[in-house]
Design a protein around this motif. Structure first.
Motif, PDB file in Angstrom:
ATOM      1  N   GLY A 125       0.797  -1.215   0.000  1.00  8.03           N
ATOM      2  CA  GLY A 125       0.000   0.000   0.000  1.00  8.03           C
ATOM      3  C   GLY A 125       0.829   1.265   0.000  1.00  8.03           C
ATOM      4  O   GLY A 125       0.325   2.342  -0.354  1.00  8.03           O
ATOM      5  N   SER A 126       2.117   1.167   0.386  1.00 11.11           N
ATOM      6  CA  SER A 126       2.972   2.353   0.345  1.00 11.11           C
ATOM      7  C   SER A 126       3.316   2.745  -1.087  1.00 11.11           C
ATOM      8  O   SER A 126       3.729   3.872  -1.350  1.00 11.11           O
ATOM      9  CB  SER A 126       4.257   2.107   1.148  1.00 11.11           C
ATOM     10  OG  SER A 126       4.996   1.023   0.595  1.00 11.11           O
ATOM     11  N   TYR A 127       3.148   1.798  -2.018  1.00 13.01           N
ATOM     12  CA  TYR A 127       3.373   2.090  -3.442  1.00 13.01           C
ATOM     13  C   TYR A 127       2.062   2.424  -4.151  1.00 13.01           C
ATOM     14  O   TYR A 127       2.012   3.323  -4.985  1.00 13.01           O
ATOM     15  CB  TYR A 127       4.028   0.876  -4.120  1.00 13.01           C
ATOM     16  CG  TYR A 127       5.372   0.523  -3.541  1.00 13.01           C
ATOM     17  CD1 TYR A 127       6.511   1.262  -3.863  1.00 13.01           C
ATOM     18  CD2 TYR A 127       5.520  -0.539  -2.649  1.00 13.01           C
ATOM     19  CE1 TYR A 127       7.755   0.939  -3.331  1.00 13.01           C
ATOM     20  CE2 TYR A 127       6.752  -0.864  -2.116  1.00 13.01           C
ATOM     21  CZ  TYR A 127       7.863  -0.119  -2.455  1.00 13.01           C
ATOM     22  OH  TYR A 127       9.083  -0.434  -1.914  1.00 13.01           O
ATOM     23  N   ASN A 128       1.017   1.675  -3.810  1.00 13.78           N
ATOM     24  CA  ASN A 128      -0.292   1.920  -4.405  1.00 13.78           C
ATOM     25  C   ASN A 128      -1.353   1.427  -3.418  1.00 13.78           C
ATOM     26  O   ASN A 128      -1.328   0.259  -3.002  1.00 13.78           O
ATOM     27  CB  ASN A 128      -0.430   1.187  -5.748  1.00 13.78           C
ATOM     28  CG  ASN A 128      -1.677   1.593  -6.513  1.00 13.78           C
ATOM     29  OD1 ASN A 128      -2.769   1.641  -5.953  1.00 13.78           O
ATOM     30  ND2 ASN A 128      -1.513   1.880  -7.793  1.00 13.78           N
ATOM     31  N   LYS A 129      -2.267   2.287  -3.041  1.00 11.80           N
ATOM     32  CA  LYS A 129      -3.230   1.963  -1.994  1.00 11.80           C
ATOM     33  C   LYS A 129      -4.115   0.770  -2.330  1.00 11.80           C
ATOM     34  O   LYS A 129      -4.604   0.071  -1.437  1.00 11.80           O
ATOM     35  CB  LYS A 129      -4.113   3.183  -1.700  1.00 11.80           C
ATOM     36  CG  LYS A 129      -3.401   4.291  -0.947  1.00 11.80           C
ATOM     37  CD  LYS A 129      -4.364   5.397  -0.564  1.00 11.80           C
ATOM     38  CE  LYS A 129      -3.654   6.472   0.252  1.00 11.80           C
ATOM     39  NZ  LYS A 129      -4.583   7.560   0.653  1.00 11.80           N
ATOM     40  N   VAL A 130      -4.357   0.521  -3.601  1.00 14.53           N
ATOM     41  CA  VAL A 130      -5.284  -0.552  -3.970  1.00 14.53           C
ATOM     42  C   VAL A 130      -4.592  -1.907  -4.085  1.00 14.53           C
ATOM     43  O   VAL A 130      -5.268  -2.944  -4.110  1.00 14.53           O
ATOM     44  CB  VAL A 130      -6.006  -0.231  -5.301  1.00 14.53           C
ATOM     45  CG1 VAL A 130      -6.727   1.095  -5.213  1.00 14.53           C
ATOM     46  CG2 VAL A 130      -5.048  -0.234  -6.479  1.00 14.53           C
TER      47      VAL A 130
END
Length: 548
Positions: A481-486
Motif C-alpha cells: 500500500g505504500s506504493y499503491n493503496k489498492v
C-alpha cells in the motif's frame, strides 16, 4: 476396545466440572487476544517530516524548507526529504524570500540527514518514532510483524511434539510463562534487532499456548461441551482480549509501558495450575492409568455422579500406549491425502493472509485507530456466533465458499470506493473482516473433520504451519500500500477468490462419521480423485471436532 467417551459416559454431557473447565481454559485465550495484535499500535507510522536543526533561518524559510505537492486536491508535505539545508541557509542569510525571490522548484533536495520530527497527536512513542523506521527503513515495520508470525510457525511445528511428550497442561503453563517473559523483555529492547528477536519468542510461545490449550480443552470436555468450546468458546474469548487491546493502548500511548502492562496480565493465570487438570486421554497414552482415573473420579465427584470401580481396563491402556505413532510422512503418503492436504494448505494460507492483512491494516484506515481496531475486533463477535449456529445445520463446503466470496469480493470492491466515501470503505472493510472471520472459524472445524483421528493432530499442525506462512506474508501485502493503496486489496482479494475455487474440490463432511483410520477418509473431488469402477467412494465425517 471401547473409546474414552464410552468409558466416561457416566459423567454426563454437562455439569459443574465441565462448565468450570470450559471457562477456566477459555480465560487463557484472552491473553492471546491481548498479545496477538499490539503491533497495530506500536508499529503504526505517525505523521512525520524532516527535523530542521536549530540553525539561523527566517520563519519563512523554516516553513518552506519541506517540499510540498498537490495530492487529490490537498497540499501534502514530503515526509522523506527537504530542500538542501546549506543552500536554504545561504538564501535566508541573504534576505531572500521563498516563493517571491526564489523559485522553490529549482532548489535541490536532500534526505532527512538530521532525523525526523513526529506528530504526538495519537502516540507519544512507538518503535517507529524511537528507531526512525520510516522512508528507506520503513520495510523494517512489516519485517518486525513477520518475525512474530515466523515465531508462530516455529511454535506450530514444535508445540505438538512437546505436548505429546510432556503433557498438554505443562505445555500450556510453560507457554504462558514464556509469553509473559518474552513480551516483558521485548519492552526493554534497546534496538530493532532485539525487538524482532523477542517477537520470535512471543509468537512461538503464543501459538504454543493457543494450540495446547485448544487440544487440552477438546480432550477434557464432553462431546457436547467440546463442540461449543472449539466452535465458539476459544475464538470468542480470544476476541474479548482483542477487543480490550485498543482500550489499553488508548490509555497507554507509550509502547514500552504498554508492553509491560500486557506482559504482567499473564501473571493472573498461574493460579489456574491448581484448577485445570491434565488430559486423562494423554495420560492413558503414556500408560498412566491411575492418574487418569483420579482425574475422572474427581470430575465425577464435582458432577455428583457415581464412578464405577474400574474406569479404564489395563488391556485397553496397554493397546492405547503401544499404538502406532503417525508422522508428517503419513499425511503425504497417498494421492488422496496429498490432494486434500494441499488444498487445505491453500485455504489456510489465503484465509490467514486476508484475516491478518485486514487486522494489521486498521491503523492505516481513516479515522481514530483505536476505534477502528475495536470495530475490527467487534465485527468478529457475530461471526463466531453465526458460524457456530450455521455449522450445526449447513454443509461445510458451500458455507466456506460463501464467506470466502464475501471476504474476497469486498476486498476487490473497496478499491473502487472514492476517497470522499471513507465511511463506506470502512463499512466494507469490516464486512470483509466478518467474512474472513467466518471462514477462519469454519476451516478449523472442516479440516478437523476431513482428517482421520490417527493423523488429525499432524494434519492440523501442518495446516497451522501453512497459516503461519500466510500470516508472515500479510504484513508485506499491506506494505504494498505504500506504493499503491489498492494493491493490498487486489492481492488479498485475488488469493481469496482462488482459494474459493480450490474449496469446491474438497469432500463434504456434514452428518458423516468421523474417520478413525486413513482408509476411512473421504475421496477428494475432481482431478485429484481416482474413482474405482466409475464412481468415487465416500467414507464420511461428522460434526465432531475432537482433536485427540
Amino acid at each position: 476396545m471401547s473409546d474414552f467417551d464410552e468409558d466416561t459416559a457416566f459423567l454426563g454431557q454437562t455439569g459443574p466440572y465441565f462448565w468450570t473447565t470450559f471457562f477456566l481454559l477459555n480465560t487463557v485465550f484472552i491473553s492471546t487476544g491481548f498479545n496477538g495484535l499490539y503491533m497495530v499500535f506500536i508499529g503504526s507510522t505517525p505523521k512525520h517530516r524532516c527535523l530542521i536543526p536549530d540553525v539561523n533561518l527566517t520563519e519563512e524559510w523554516r516553513s518552506a524548507i519541506i517540499p510540498a505537492k498537490l495530492v487529490d486536491g490537498q497540499i501534502v508535505e514530503s515526509q522523506c526529504s527537504r530542500y538542501s539545508l546549506g543552500i536554504v541557509r545561504n538564501l535566508s542569510e541573504n534576505g531572500l524570500v521563498p516563493g517571491k525571490d526564489v523559485n522553490l522548484t529549482t532548489l535541490s533536495q536532500e534526505p532527512c540527514l538530521d532525523g525526523w520530527t513526529y506528530s504526538k497527536e495519537i502516540y507519544q512513542s512507538n518503535i517507529v518514532t524511537e528507531w526512525d523506521l520510516v522512508c528507506d527503513d520503513q520495510w523494517k515495520v512489516p519485517f518486525a510483524s513477520s518475525s512474530l508470525f515466523v515465531g508462530y510457525l516455529l511454535g506450530s511445528l514444535i508445540s505438538g511434539q512437546l505436548s505429546d511428550r510432556f503433557g498438554r497442561k505443562k505445555v500450556v503453563f510453560v507457554s504462558l510463562a514464556a509469553q509473559c517473559v518474552s513480551v516483558l523483555l521485548q519492552s526493554f529492547s534497546h534496538s530493532w534487532r532485539m525487538f524482532c528477536l523477542m517477537f520470535l519468542f512471543v509468537g512461538a510461545s503464543q501459538i504454543s499456548l493457543y494450540i495446547s490449550a485448544f487440544v487440552l480443552g477438546t480432550e477434557l470436555l464432553s462431546k457436547t461441551m467440546r463442540v461449543i468450546f472449539t466452535t465458539l468458546g476459544a475464538f470468542l474469548f480470544y476476541c474479548i482480549g482483542y477487543m480490550t487491546l485498543p482500550w489499553i493502548a488508548f490509555a497507554i500511548r507509550e509502547w514500552r509501558p504498554l508492553l509491560a502492562v500486557l506482559a504482567t496480565t499473564s501473571i493472573i493465570y498461574f493460579p489456574l495450575w491448581w484448577l485445570i487438570p491434565e488430559s486423562p486421554r494423554w495420560l492413558l497414552t503414556q500408560g498412566r492409568r491411575d492418574e487418569a482415573e483420579d482425574i475422572v473420579r474427581d470430575a465425577a465427584q464435582k458432577n455428583k455422579v457415581q464412578a464405577p470401580g474400574i474406569i479404564f481396563k489395563e488391556v485397553e491402556v496397554s493397546i492405547l500406549s503401544d499404538a502406532k505413532k503417525y508422522t508428517i510422512v503419513d499425511v503425504l503418503r497417498s494421492r488422496n491425502i496429498r490432494c486434500i492436504t494441499l488444498m487445505c494448505l491453500v485455504l489456510w494460507m489465503a484465509i490467514n493472509i486476508g484475516y491478518f492483512g485486514l487486522s494489521l491494516n486498521t491503523s492505516n484506515l481513516s479515522g481514530d485507530p483505536f476505534m477502528n481496531c475495536f470495530l475490527s475486533a467487534t465485527s468478529e463477535l457475530p461471526a463466531y456466533v453465526v458460524s457456530t449456529w450455521l455449522l450445526k445445520k449447513c454443509p461445510r463446503r458451500p458455507l466456506l465458499s460463501v464467506f470466502l466470496l464475501i471476504g474476497g469480493g469486498v476486498l476487490l470492491l473497496i478499491q473502487v470506493i472514492p476517497e470522499t466515501l471513507q465511511s463506506v470503505a470502512l463499512a466494507l472493510e469490516m464486512t470483509g473482516k466478518f467474512g474472513f472471520t467466518m471462514a477462519f472459524g469454519i476451516v478449523y472445524i472442516y479440516t478437523a473433520e476431513l482428517y482421520p483421528t490417527v493423523i488429525r493432530n499432524v494434519g492440523m499442525g501442518l495446516c497451522s504451519s501453512a497459516a503461519r506462512v500466510g500470516s508472515i506474508t500479510a504484513p508485506y501485502v499491506i506494505y504494498l500500500g505504500s506504493y499503491n493503496k489498492v494493491l493490498p486489496y487486489v492481492v488479498m482479494g485475488s488469493l481469496t477468490m482462488t482459494s474459493c475455487v480450490v474449496n469446491f474440490f474438497l469432500p463434504e463432511t456434514l452428518n458423516k462419521d468421523l474417520p478413525e483410520t486413513i482408509d476411512q477418509m473421504q475421496q477428494c473431488k475432481g482431478f485429484c480423485s481416482r474413482p474405482k469402477k466409475g464412481k468415487c467412494v465416500e467414507n464420511g465425517t461428522n460434526g465432531s471436532v475432537s482433536l485427540h
